[in-house]
Design a protein around this motif. Structure first.
Motif, short mmCIF file in Angstrom:
data_model
loop_
_atom_site.label_atom_id
_atom_site.label_comp_id
_atom_site.label_asym_id
_atom_site.label_seq_id
_atom_site.Cartn_x
_atom_site.Cartn_y
_atom_site.Cartn_z
N THR A 86 -24.93 26.99 -27.75
CA THR A 86 -24.64 28.35 -28.73
C THR A 86 -25.75 28.95 -29.50
O THR A 86 -26.71 28.58 -29.62
CB THR A 86 -23.69 27.55 -29.88
N VAL A 87 -25.40 30.14 -29.66
CA VAL A 87 -26.28 31.02 -30.42
C VAL A 87 -27.06 30.40 -31.83
O VAL A 87 -26.01 29.87 -32.65
CB VAL A 87 -25.66 32.49 -30.68
N GLY A 88 -27.95 30.35 -31.96
CA GLY A 88 -28.66 29.61 -33.04
C GLY A 88 -28.59 28.08 -33.20
O GLY A 88 -28.96 27.41 -34.14
N PRO A 96 -10.51 28.27 -29.32
CA PRO A 96 -9.47 28.49 -28.28
C PRO A 96 -9.76 29.53 -27.34
O PRO A 96 -9.17 29.25 -26.17
CB PRO A 96 -8.32 29.02 -29.27
N GLU A 97 -10.37 30.45 -27.74
CA GLU A 97 -10.69 31.57 -26.83
C GLU A 97 -11.49 31.29 -25.60
O GLU A 97 -11.40 31.53 -24.69
CB GLU A 97 -11.57 32.73 -27.74
N ILE A 177 -21.30 31.90 -4.17
CA ILE A 177 -21.22 31.59 -5.46
C ILE A 177 -20.21 32.67 -6.30
O ILE A 177 -20.53 33.78 -6.32
CB ILE A 177 -22.52 31.54 -6.06
N LEU A 178 -18.91 31.99 -6.92
CA LEU A 178 -18.33 32.81 -7.59
C LEU A 178 -18.87 33.25 -9.07
O LEU A 178 -19.15 32.37 -9.89
CB LEU A 178 -16.93 32.08 -7.76
N VAL A 179 -18.81 34.54 -9.48
CA VAL A 179 -19.55 35.01 -10.53
C VAL A 179 -18.50 35.81 -11.64
O VAL A 179 -18.07 36.70 -10.99
CB VAL A 179 -20.85 35.86 -10.49
N LEU A 180 -18.01 35.19 -12.51
CA LEU A 180 -16.88 35.66 -13.45
C LEU A 180 -17.32 36.21 -14.72
O LEU A 180 -18.05 35.67 -15.41
CB LEU A 180 -16.00 34.70 -13.51
N LEU A 181 -16.86 37.48 -15.20
CA LEU A 181 -17.11 37.68 -16.43
C LEU A 181 -15.98 37.41 -17.50
O LEU A 181 -14.89 37.68 -17.08
CB LEU A 181 -17.38 39.13 -16.58
N LYS A 182 -16.04 36.67 -18.64
CA LYS A 182 -15.07 36.59 -19.29
C LYS A 182 -15.36 36.74 -20.67
O LYS A 182 -16.61 36.61 -21.25
CB LYS A 182 -14.81 34.61 -19.34
N LYS A 183 -14.20 36.97 -21.68
CA LYS A 183 -14.44 37.32 -23.00
C LYS A 183 -14.39 36.20 -23.70
O LYS A 183 -13.37 35.39 -23.68
CB LYS A 183 -13.38 38.44 -23.16
N MET A 184 -15.56 35.84 -24.62
CA MET A 184 -15.64 34.76 -25.34
C MET A 184 -16.31 35.05 -26.65
O MET A 184 -17.15 35.95 -26.61
CB MET A 184 -16.21 33.47 -24.65
N PRO A 185 -16.04 34.37 -27.96
CA PRO A 185 -17.06 34.71 -28.99
C PRO A 185 -18.29 34.32 -28.66
O PRO A 185 -18.91 33.33 -28.23
CB PRO A 185 -16.50 33.71 -29.86
N TRP A 186 -19.19 35.55 -28.86
CA TRP A 186 -20.45 35.64 -28.40
C TRP A 186 -21.18 34.31 -29.22
O TRP A 186 -22.17 33.67 -28.47
CB TRP A 186 -21.03 36.92 -28.83
#
Length: 259
Positions: A86-88, A96-97, A177-186
């Motif tokens: 995680t960041v930091g 949940p997201e 290789i499947l590469v997906l873009l998903k929206k998650m809390p940065w």
């Protein structure tokens, strides 16, 4: 106003499983369902059945379908990837997201695998070499860059912004290789990889991250696949196995992108 009389005969164990799979504590879920924590606790203890309206709300907030919530027992679930960055460096509980993004990514991974089995020409069968933490990451980075990379003179022609990520993403997908873009809390998750020998190897990159960070995450997660394990990007600098894995993957990505 009195609640509607109709109730739904859902099993308590399934309702608990659905809430926990969605990533909610009891109070968080009760707030979403607009009921008291005590009422939800009673439902999950089997002391009362959920009303039809509460059940519909569970379907919406737990992101499940009716046939699943009416199962006689909880279905088997894939375990979460074990490595987090995680960041930091905050070892946060997946939001949940993020849990929803992982579940959606797994559904796509299973579906694409089924489609490949029906039509092997749809997506290539990936051949990812197996690396070990005892190997030098920079050596593997040089080998893989030679095998799958673009020459530097080609990269220098790419426009700044999303083009580098788009080019690398397309390249890996041609290799199976499947590469997906998903929206998650940065701040929660920068990316993850899903590894199973029977399934299409999958990398998921946070759609909300910067373009430059997306490229680094892509090859950090590719390194996880080379170790033949799933992972979620965390920042771990300790001497644990998790920390060693993260350092190895970071070193691979850095040496691959900046030879």
């Amino acid at each position: 106003m009195a609640r509607e009389a109709q109730t739904i005969p859902a099993k308590k164990e399934v309702l608990v499983w659905a809430r926990e799979t969605a990533g909610y504590e009891l109070k968080e879920a009760a707030d979403l369902l607009d009921i008291s924590e005590q009422e939800l606790a009673a439902i999950e203890a089997g002391k009362q059945m959920p009303s039809a309206s509460i059940f519909r709300s569970m379907l919406a907030h737990y992101h499940q379908i009716e046939s699943v919530l009416l199962l006689p027992s909880p279905p088997e679930s894939d375990p979460l990837p074990q490595d987090y960055r995680t960041v930091g460096g905050a070892p946060a509980r997946p939001s949940p997201e993020t849990l929803l993004a992982i579940r959606d990514s797994r559904r796509i991974q299973y579906r694409v695998t089924e489609l490949r089995e029906a039509d092997p020409e749809l997506i290539a069968l990936a051949t990812i070499p197996k690396a070990s933490l005892t190997d030098k990451a920079e050596v593997w980075a040089a080998k893989e860059r030679e095998r799958i990379g673009y020459p530097l003179d080609v990269q220098f022609q790419w426009r700044l912004g999303n083009e580098p990520f788009g080019r690398w993403r397309a390249r890996l997908q041609t290799l199976g290789i499947l590469v997906l873009l998903k929206k998650m809390p940065w701040e929660d998750c920068r990316g993850l990889s899903l590894w199973d020998e029977a399934l299409v190897p999958t990398v998921v990159v946070n759609r909300d991250d910067s373009y430059v960070a997306r490229v680094f995450t892509l090859f950090h997660e590719y390194a996880h696949l080379m170790l033949h394990e799933s992972g979620v990007c965390i920042k771990a600098q300790d001497s644990s196995h998790k920390g060693q894995v993260e350092r190895w993957c970071n070193s691979f990505a850095a040496n691959f992108l900046v030879p």
